[in-house]
Each structure stands twice: as structure tokens, then as C-alpha cells.
Design an enzyme around this catalytic site. Structure first.
Site, PDB file in Angstrom:
ATOM      1  N   LYS A  42       0.808  -1.206   0.000  1.00  0.00           N
ATOM      2  CA  LYS A  42       0.000   0.000   0.000  1.00  0.00           C
ATOM      3  C   LYS A  42       0.849   1.267   0.000  1.00  0.00           C
ATOM      4  CE  LYS A  42      -3.181  -2.330   3.159  1.00  0.00           C
ATOM      5  NZ  LYS A  42      -3.563  -2.401   4.591  1.00  0.00           N
ATOM      6  N   GLY A  43       2.153   1.121   0.314  1.00  0.00           N
ATOM      7  CA  GLY A  43       2.996   2.289   0.571  1.00  0.00           C
ATOM      8  C   GLY A  43       3.056   3.328  -0.530  1.00  0.00           C
ATOM      9  N   GLU A  98       7.465   2.904  -5.954  1.00  0.00           N
ATOM     10  CA  GLU A  98       7.634   2.425  -4.582  1.00  0.00           C
ATOM     11  C   GLU A  98       7.820   3.620  -3.642  1.00  0.00           C
ATOM     12  OE1 GLU A  98       6.982   0.509  -2.406  1.00  0.00           O
ATOM     13  OE2 GLU A  98       8.252  -1.254  -2.603  1.00  0.00           O
ATOM     14  N   ASP A  99       7.414   3.457  -2.413  1.00  0.00           N
ATOM     15  CA  ASP A  99       7.596   4.544  -1.455  1.00  0.00           C
ATOM     16  C   ASP A  99       9.002   4.561  -0.868  1.00  0.00           C
ATOM     17  OD1 ASP A  99       6.988   2.148  -0.215  1.00  0.00           O
ATOM     18  OD2 ASP A  99       6.004   3.068   1.492  1.00  0.00           O
ATOM     19  N   ASP A 102      14.527  -0.179   1.354  1.00  0.00           N
ATOM     20  CA  ASP A 102      15.203  -0.310   2.639  1.00  0.00           C
ATOM     21  C   ASP A 102      16.238  -1.438   2.511  1.00  0.00           C
ATOM     22  OD1 ASP A 102      15.744  -0.802   5.379  1.00  0.00           O
ATOM     23  OD2 ASP A 102      13.780  -0.084   5.981  1.00  0.00           O
ATOM     24  N   LYS A 130      16.968   4.295   1.395  1.00  0.00           N
ATOM     25  CA  LYS A 130      17.842   4.157   2.572  1.00  0.00           C
ATOM     26  C   LYS A 130      18.970   3.201   2.206  1.00  0.00           C
ATOM     27  CE  LYS A 130      14.851   4.442   6.699  1.00  0.00           C
ATOM     28  NZ  LYS A 130      14.216   3.590   7.731  1.00  0.00           N
ATOM     29  N   PHE A 151      13.123   5.901  11.486  1.00  0.00           N
ATOM     30  CA  PHE A 151      11.844   5.290  11.159  1.00  0.00           C
ATOM     31  C   PHE A 151      10.874   6.370  10.718  1.00  0.00           C
ATOM     32  CE2 PHE A 151       9.738   1.356  10.866  1.00  0.00           C
ATOM     33  CZ  PHE A 151       8.403   1.718  10.745  1.00  0.00           C
ATOM     34  N   ASP A 158       3.756   3.573   6.524  1.00  0.00           N
ATOM     35  CA  ASP A 158       3.042   3.281   7.778  1.00  0.00           C
ATOM     36  C   ASP A 158       3.949   2.783   8.889  1.00  0.00           C
ATOM     37  OD1 ASP A 158       3.565   0.653   6.589  1.00  0.00           O
ATOM     38  OD2 ASP A 158       2.239  -0.107   8.161  1.00  0.00           O
ATOM     39  N   ARG A 164      -0.369   6.543   7.331  1.00  0.00           N
ATOM     40  CA  ARG A 164      -0.228   6.635   5.867  1.00  0.00           C
ATOM     41  C   ARG A 164      -0.849   7.925   5.334  1.00  0.00           C
ATOM     42  NH1 ARG A 164       1.427   1.482   3.948  1.00  0.00           N
ATOM     43  NH2 ARG A 164       0.465  -0.307   4.975  1.00  0.00           N
TER      44      ARG A 164
HETATM   45  C1  PRP Z   1       7.471  -1.510   2.640  1.00  0.00           C
HETATM   46  C2  PRP Z   1       7.736  -0.554   1.495  1.00  0.00           C
HETATM   47  C3  PRP Z   1       8.532  -1.386   0.541  1.00  0.00           C
HETATM   48  C4  PRP Z   1       9.308  -2.297   1.453  1.00  0.00           C
HETATM   49  C5  PRP Z   1      10.702  -1.779   1.560  1.00  0.00           C
HETATM   50  O1  PRP Z   1       6.379  -2.279   2.298  1.00  0.00           O
HETATM   51  O2  PRP Z   1       6.536  -0.102   0.915  1.00  0.00           O
HETATM   52  O3  PRP Z   1       7.718  -2.160  -0.307  1.00  0.00           O
HETATM   53  O4  PRP Z   1       8.655  -2.283   2.717  1.00  0.00           O
HETATM   54  O5  PRP Z   1      11.469  -2.585   2.395  1.00  0.00           O
HETATM   55  P1  PRP Z   1      12.605  -3.555   1.893  1.00  0.00           P
HETATM   56  O6  PRP Z   1      13.487  -2.797   0.950  1.00  0.00           O
HETATM   57  O7  PRP Z   1      13.319  -3.886   3.193  1.00  0.00           O
HETATM   58  O8  PRP Z   1      11.981  -4.767   1.281  1.00  0.00           O
HETATM   59  P2  PRP Z   1       5.533  -3.125   3.328  1.00  0.00           P
HETATM   60  O9  PRP Z   1       5.864  -4.569   3.123  1.00  0.00           O
HETATM   61  O10 PRP Z   1       5.689  -2.559   4.708  1.00  0.00           O
HETATM   62  O11 PRP Z   1       4.046  -2.935   2.840  1.00  0.00           O
HETATM   63  P3  PRP Z   1       3.227  -1.587   2.564  1.00  0.00           P
HETATM   64  O12 PRP Z   1       3.650  -1.091   1.202  1.00  0.00           O
HETATM   65  O13 PRP Z   1       1.802  -2.048   2.593  1.00  0.00           O
HETATM   66  O14 PRP Z   1       3.524  -0.587   3.660  1.00  0.00           O
END
Ligand code: PRP
Length: 179
Positions: A42-43, A98-99, A102, A130, A151, A158, A164
Site C-alpha cells: 500500500k505504501g 515504490e515509497d 530499505d 535508505k 523510522f 506506515d 499513511r
Molecule cells: C514496505 C515498502 C517497501 C518495502 C521496503 O512495504 O513499501 O515495499 O517495505 O522494504 P525492503 O526494501 O526492506 O523490502 P511493506 O511490506 O511494509 O508494505 P506496505 O507497502 O503495505 O507498507
């Protein structure tokens, strides 16, 4: 400001500038190229909604849900596809929205998955990056802002499915996730 936010990292005004600049670059690069804009839910919702309105080209949009986080702050490393694309991706140019990148686990997995399904080209635009947190090598093609290891929530991002809706990106108070 929301009571659980320590400080604003990216203001609404700054977000608008970042999104406009990314949209211009994408518009230039995809000017003569058909593509599907693929949001990872959803990000990406807030970022994608603003980004797509600023790209003056004809393109289709689609969504995937791929998740690797639980409700904590650390990636589990395992990525699951909970919702696949509506469109067939074979021979298509895909621009993933993508948001945040990480650990890199999510995008590394999703990009490989789309290439395995025969996508012609897969590129990634992320609002935040990041790079200091990478666990697998991954380099997004377009980056809005490189951010420190804090964070952050808001503008789609979220913590435990909250925040969000904030119109800015803020640093979450440690007390919220340390107890
Ligand atoms: C978050 C974000 C990325 C991912 C990044 O998604 O939106 O998709 O984590 O992290 P990474 O590089 O360590 O994989 P999340 O799985 O929290 O779902 P969301 O989009 O619903 O918030």
C-alpha cells in the site's frame, strides 16, 4: 503536527518539488516508449497518485501487493506476493512505483519475478531510499530523496498500518515502536 511525530523530514512543499522533478525525468525517458506504471501497495498510494498526474504521457496503471514486513520495524527477508498484476507483463516495459527501498528485499524479488515472467524492461522509481540499510544489492533507477536510517511514516508509509494519511514524511517518535 501528529502527536507521535518527532519531526518533519520531508515537508509537503518539498514532496511536491521532488515529485515534479521525478515526473519530468520519467516523461523525458518514456516519451517514445509504452509502459505500465506498477504501484506496490500500500505504501506507494500517495506518491503514485501525485506522480502519475504530473506525467503528460499515455500509460496504463496496475498494482501488486508484495509484503515482507510484519507490524515491526525490521524486514523479515521473505517476500510474498499477495496480489499479482492485472495485466500480462510479458514484453511490456514496467515502471514500478515504490515509497521506500530499505533492505532491498522487496524490489529485488519483485523485479526478478517480473523479468522471469518475460517483462521487456523493469525500472523502479522510489520516493525514498535508505541505501545504508541494504541487505541485498539493489539500485533504483529514479530516487526522490536519500534518507538517513530513521523510522519514517506518512505520505503512504506506515507503522502498524497507521500514519499513511499524513501529508508529509515525518520521523516517528521512538516511544511509539520501542514499547
Ligand atoms: C514496505 C515498502 C517497501 C518495502 C521496503 O512495504 O513499501 O515495499 O517495505 O522494504 P525492503 O526494501 O526492506 O523490502 P511493506 O511490506 O511494509 O508494505 P506496505 O507497502 O503495505 O507498507
Amino acid at each position: 503536527m501528529n502527536k507521535n511525530i518527532e519531526s518533519v523530514l520531508i515537508s509537503e512543499q518539498k514532496l511536491e518539488k521532488i515529485v515534479n522533478s521525478l515526473a519530468k525525468q520519467i516523461e523525458k525517458d518514456y516519451n517514445d516508449k509504452e509502459f505500465i506504471m506498477l504501484g506496490l501497495l500500500k505504501g506507494s498510494i500517495a506518491f503514485m497518485a501525485d506522480l502519475m498526474k504530473n506525467i503528460d504521457l499515455d500509460f496504463r496503471i496496475d498494482f501488486m501487493v508484495a509484503s515482507s514486513y510484519g507490524s515491526g520495524t525490521e524486514s523479515s527477508g521473505k517476500v510474498k506476493i499477495k496480489k499479482d498484476t492485472e495485466f500480462e507483463v510479458k514484453d511490456k516495459n514496467i515502471l514500478i512505483v515504490e515509497d521506500i527501498v530499505d533492505s532491498g528485499n522487496t524490489l529485488n524479488f519483485v523485479c526478478n519475478y517480473l523479468m522471469t515472467r518475460g517483462a521487456a524492461d523493469v525500472k523502479v522509481v522510489t520516493l525514498c531510499d535508505k541505501p545504508t540499510r541494504r541487505k541485498v544489492p539493489f539500485e533504483p533507477d529514479y530516487v526522490g530523496q536519500v534518507i538517513p536510517d530513521e523510522f519514517i511514516v506518512g505520505y503512504g508509509l506506515d507503522y502498524d498500518e497507521l500514519y499513511r494519511n499524513l501529508p508529509y514524511i515525518g520521523v516517528l517518535k521512538r516511544s511509539v515502536y520501542e514499547n
